[in-house]
Design a protein around this motif. Sequence first.
Motif, PDB file in Angstrom:
ATOM      1  N   THR A 140       0.808  -1.218   0.000  1.00 49.58           N
ATOM      2  CA  THR A 140       0.000   0.000   0.000  1.00 49.58           C
ATOM      3  C   THR A 140       0.840   1.266   0.000  1.00 49.58           C
ATOM      4  N   ALA A 141       2.089   1.172   0.351  1.00 47.62           N
ATOM      5  CA  ALA A 141       2.957   2.351   0.352  1.00 47.62           C
ATOM      6  C   ALA A 141       3.473   2.689  -1.040  1.00 47.62           C
ATOM      7  N   GLU A 142       3.337   1.747  -1.995  1.00 51.70           N
ATOM      8  CA  GLU A 142       3.935   1.960  -3.316  1.00 51.70           C
ATOM      9  C   GLU A 142       2.982   1.688  -4.473  1.00 51.70           C
ATOM     10  N   LEU A 143       1.712   2.035  -4.347  1.00 48.17           N
ATOM     11  CA  LEU A 143       0.777   1.820  -5.449  1.00 48.17           C
ATOM     12  C   LEU A 143       1.175   2.659  -6.649  1.00 48.17           C
ATOM     13  N   PRO A 144       1.046   2.221  -7.893  1.00 44.16           N
ATOM     14  CA  PRO A 144       0.618   0.902  -8.331  1.00 44.16           C
ATOM     15  C   PRO A 144       1.772  -0.042  -8.629  1.00 44.16           C
ATOM     16  N   LEU A 145       2.995   0.444  -8.494  1.00 43.96           N
ATOM     17  CA  LEU A 145       4.143  -0.318  -8.970  1.00 43.96           C
ATOM     18  C   LEU A 145       4.368  -1.640  -8.253  1.00 43.96           C
ATOM     19  N   SER A 146       3.883  -1.750  -7.037  1.00 45.91           N
ATOM     20  CA  SER A 146       4.169  -2.968  -6.282  1.00 45.91           C
ATOM     21  C   SER A 146       2.963  -3.899  -6.181  1.00 45.91           C
ATOM     22  N   THR A 147       2.149  -3.940  -7.219  1.00 40.56           N
ATOM     23  CA  THR A 147       0.989  -4.836  -7.230  1.00 40.56           C
ATOM     24  C   THR A 147       1.352  -6.109  -7.980  1.00 40.56           C
ATOM     25  N   GLU A 148       1.113  -7.231  -7.334  1.00 39.13           N
ATOM     26  CA  GLU A 148       1.457  -8.544  -7.909  1.00 39.13           C
ATOM     27  C   GLU A 148       0.182  -9.351  -8.138  1.00 39.13           C
ATOM     28  N   PHE A 149      -0.029  -9.821  -9.354  1.00 38.84           N
ATOM     29  CA  PHE A 149      -1.165 -10.673  -9.682  1.00 38.84           C
ATOM     30  C   PHE A 149      -0.964 -12.044  -9.059  1.00 38.84           C
ATOM     31  N   LYS A 150      -2.018 -12.576  -8.423  1.00 39.18           N
ATOM     32  CA  LYS A 150      -1.961 -13.925  -7.849  1.00 39.18           C
ATOM     33  C   LYS A 150      -2.792 -14.910  -8.666  1.00 39.18           C
ATOM     34  N   TRP A 151      -4.091 -14.596  -8.875  1.00 43.13           N
ATOM     35  CA  TRP A 151      -4.936 -15.463  -9.682  1.00 43.13           C
ATOM     36  C   TRP A 151      -6.255 -14.793 -10.043  1.00 43.13           C
ATOM     37  N   LEU A 152      -6.938 -15.427 -11.010  1.00 41.69           N
ATOM     38  CA  LEU A 152      -8.292 -15.045 -11.382  1.00 41.69           C
ATOM     39  C   LEU A 152      -9.147 -16.293 -11.270  1.00 41.69           C
ATOM     40  N   ALA A 153     -10.224 -16.226 -10.487  1.00 41.41           N
ATOM     41  CA  ALA A 153     -11.157 -17.348 -10.334  1.00 41.41           C
ATOM     42  C   ALA A 153     -12.398 -17.057 -11.157  1.00 41.41           C
ATOM     43  N   LEU A 154     -12.775 -18.019 -11.989  1.00 46.63           N
ATOM     44  CA  LEU A 154     -13.929 -17.882 -12.863  1.00 46.63           C
ATOM     45  C   LEU A 154     -14.648 -19.226 -12.883  1.00 46.63           C
ATOM     46  N   LYS A 156     -15.282 -22.812 -12.032  1.00 45.76           N
ATOM     47  CA  LYS A 156     -14.371 -23.870 -11.589  1.00 45.76           C
ATOM     48  C   LYS A 156     -12.933 -23.636 -12.022  1.00 45.76           C
ATOM     49  N   LYS A 157     -12.710 -22.626 -12.873  1.00 38.68           N
ATOM     50  CA  LYS A 157     -11.362 -22.371 -13.394  1.00 38.68           C
ATOM     51  C   LYS A 157     -10.593 -21.410 -12.509  1.00 38.68           C
ATOM     52  N   LEU A 158      -9.313 -21.716 -12.333  1.00 38.67           N
ATOM     53  CA  LEU A 158      -8.398 -20.801 -11.669  1.00 38.67           C
ATOM     54  C   LEU A 158      -7.275 -20.503 -12.655  1.00 38.67           C
ATOM     55  N   LEU A 159      -7.151 -19.242 -13.009  1.00 38.93           N
ATOM     56  CA  LEU A 159      -6.102 -18.828 -13.936  1.00 38.93           C
ATOM     57  C   LEU A 159      -5.006 -18.152 -13.125  1.00 38.93           C
ATOM     58  N   ALA A 160      -3.864 -18.834 -13.018  1.00 40.19           N
ATOM     59  CA  ALA A 160      -2.770 -18.304 -12.203  1.00 40.19           C
ATOM     60  C   ALA A 160      -1.716 -17.591 -13.031  1.00 40.19           C
ATOM     61  N   GLY A 161      -1.767 -17.755 -14.338  1.00 37.20           N
ATOM     62  CA  GLY A 161      -0.829 -17.069 -15.218  1.00 37.20           C
ATOM     63  C   GLY A 161      -1.398 -15.733 -15.659  1.00 37.20           C
ATOM     64  N   ARG A 162      -0.609 -14.707 -15.531  1.00 35.58           N
ATOM     65  CA  ARG A 162      -1.056 -13.365 -15.889  1.00 35.58           C
ATOM     66  C   ARG A 162      -1.516 -13.271 -17.343  1.00 35.58           C
TER      67      ARG A 162
END
Length: 168
Positions: A140-154, A156-162
Amino acid sequence: MKLIFVRHAAAVDRTSEISEEMRYLTPEGRVFFRKSARTMLKNGIEPALILTSPLIRAIQTADILAESLSYCGPLVVRNELKPGFGMQELARLLDEYHSAGELVLVGHEPDLSTIIAFLLQLSGLFSLKKGAAVKVKINTAELPLSTEFKWLALGKKLLAGREEAFSS
């Protein structure tokens, strides 16, 4: 801090009898979001708090998530998450809930996609589908540069690759 952005599930259309604020989830929307919620549960989300837009369809989505996770905390209704939610409102919520290790925000389009695209510095168009969730880890001290994608849930699918999550 970990943030999970959740778009409400599919809702009935607005009609002369049903206002925008009172639109509720369709049976298909409920079923689909339960699948998304189970996918999130399997991937270890443990929110300290669930915040939701005051619109009925968002509250219902947050309730399904809480039930699926056996979440015992409160569902906190926040006007900031109504349509029109932007970076200023996000900053206010992050400031207020900075000590939460994991925070769920249930809201609407196009607001959530706009914020996610900004935080992750996405170059192309992105639209979060109904009943989907995106998890990110932010400093939170460095938005937006320090945001890391973890996953997208849709569902039954989990997409972990950006690339997989944000292509087309």
